[in-house]
Design a protein around this motif. Sequence first.
Motif, PDB file in Angstrom:
ATOM      1  N   ASP A  22       0.884  -1.164   0.000  1.00 44.30           N
ATOM      2  CA  ASP A  22       0.000   0.000   0.000  1.00 44.30           C
ATOM      3  C   ASP A  22       0.918   1.209   0.000  1.00 44.30           C
ATOM      4  N   SER A  23       1.055   1.868  -1.143  1.00 45.92           N
ATOM      5  CA  SER A  23       2.107   2.867  -1.334  1.00 45.92           C
ATOM      6  C   SER A  23       1.812   4.237  -0.744  1.00 45.92           C
ATOM      7  N   HIS A  24       0.608   4.470  -0.260  1.00 49.00           N
ATOM      8  CA  HIS A  24       0.281   5.751   0.375  1.00 49.00           C
ATOM      9  C   HIS A  24      -0.900   5.558   1.299  1.00 49.00           C
ATOM     10  N   ASP A  25      -0.619   5.585   2.598  1.00 50.25           N
ATOM     11  CA  ASP A  25      -1.715   5.453   3.557  1.00 50.25           C
ATOM     12  C   ASP A  25      -1.329   6.108   4.870  1.00 50.25           C
ATOM     13  N   THR A 253      -5.956   6.687   3.787  1.00 55.73           N
ATOM     14  CA  THR A 253      -6.986   6.747   4.811  1.00 55.73           C
ATOM     15  C   THR A 253      -6.618   7.841   5.811  1.00 55.73           C
ATOM     16  N   VAL A 254      -7.313   8.993   5.775  1.00 53.18           N
ATOM     17  CA  VAL A 254      -6.892  10.134   6.593  1.00 53.18           C
ATOM     18  C   VAL A 254      -7.855  10.488   7.716  1.00 53.18           C
ATOM     19  N   ALA A 256     -10.995   9.097  10.727  1.00 54.61           N
ATOM     20  CA  ALA A 256     -11.607   7.978  11.437  1.00 54.61           C
ATOM     21  C   ALA A 256     -12.821   7.454  10.673  1.00 54.61           C
ATOM     22  N   GLN A 257     -13.551   8.340  10.010  1.00 53.88           N
ATOM     23  CA  GLN A 257     -14.709   7.911   9.235  1.00 53.88           C
ATOM     24  C   GLN A 257     -14.292   7.021   8.069  1.00 53.88           C
ATOM     25  N   ALA A 258     -13.223   7.431   7.361  1.00 56.22           N
ATOM     26  CA  ALA A 258     -12.746   6.614   6.240  1.00 56.22           C
ATOM     27  C   ALA A 258     -12.274   5.252   6.723  1.00 56.22           C
ATOM     28  N   ARG A 259     -11.614   5.223   7.880  1.00 59.99           N
ATOM     29  CA  ARG A 259     -11.169   3.952   8.446  1.00 59.99           C
ATOM     30  C   ARG A 259     -12.360   3.060   8.757  1.00 59.99           C
ATOM     31  N   ALA A 260     -13.424   3.642   9.336  1.00 58.91           N
ATOM     32  CA  ALA A 260     -14.593   2.855   9.710  1.00 58.91           C
ATOM     33  C   ALA A 260     -15.361   2.354   8.488  1.00 58.91           C
TER      34      ALA A 260
END
Length: 302
Positions: A22-25, A253-254, A256-260
């Motif tokens: 994963d090259s950018h997270d 993933t920047v 908490a919503q995107a993570r969830a």
Amino acid sequence: MGAPAVRTVLGDLLGAELGVCDSHDHLFLRSPRLPGQELADAEAAERQLRELAAHGGRSLVQWTPYGMGRHAGALAELARRTGVRLVAATGLHQAVHYAEEPPSDLAALFVEELTLRVRGGICGAAPRAGLIKVAGDFHGLGPHARRTLTAAAEAHHATGAPIAVHLELGTGAAEVLGLLCERLGVPPSRVLLGHLGRCPDLQTQREAARSGAWLVFDGPSRAHHATDWRLFDSLADLAERGYGDRLLLGGDTVTAQARAEIGVAQVSRVLRPRVARELGEALARRIFVDNPAQAFAVHWKS
């Protein structure tokens, strides 16, 4: 001179050891622009990494720069616990992401973090950074961006480190390359252009590919992002024109919503299989294995 190496939070290794990348997270991040959306939970980060690994992911490059809650020591502990190869960043984002003024000598800060240790680590001794993250502006480069890119170029020349660039809404690639490569002498092969897909202009993407820089398509962790549906059109167009060896992909993933909603495992669970299915296994291997092994591996200077 030895072989090029990727500088991970647990030490240097050969690029081939990254595996599916994963090259950018982001596992950890905070910004006054994203109140209440901080990524600061190490247990949640560990769950994300274990899910990434369960679907074949073997490495992740965190682009969180100086002063934005990198938790570098926690990254090292997570790498030990999960076996996932992790790369940390130094560098500086746009001024809007900081409540305080950054250090005056940015180049010295970047070099220190690339060669000695990342500042402000927790959970034990902080590791070294493996890349420099900086940012451009919307369709141009203001004074802050010019200062940080110039410091990044100086730190690159002192260390060999790759430079990853946030392109605001995918714009300004020509200006970034003009400053870094043409004026400041950074080889295009050491520059990674992030968010290029957010301005889904195929001609702009082709021109960036012709420069020899790495093209990082990222952000699919944002559910319903307006440019997501163009991602595979861009990848197919660039691969057809012979630029498959310049492409990288990450989740970015920047919040908490995107993570969830989706999380970092999207890269190995969904995106890699879809690239293989729609564009071919050979291109999928290039984007997720072969290209990261080259993009993040450099001849480090002491």
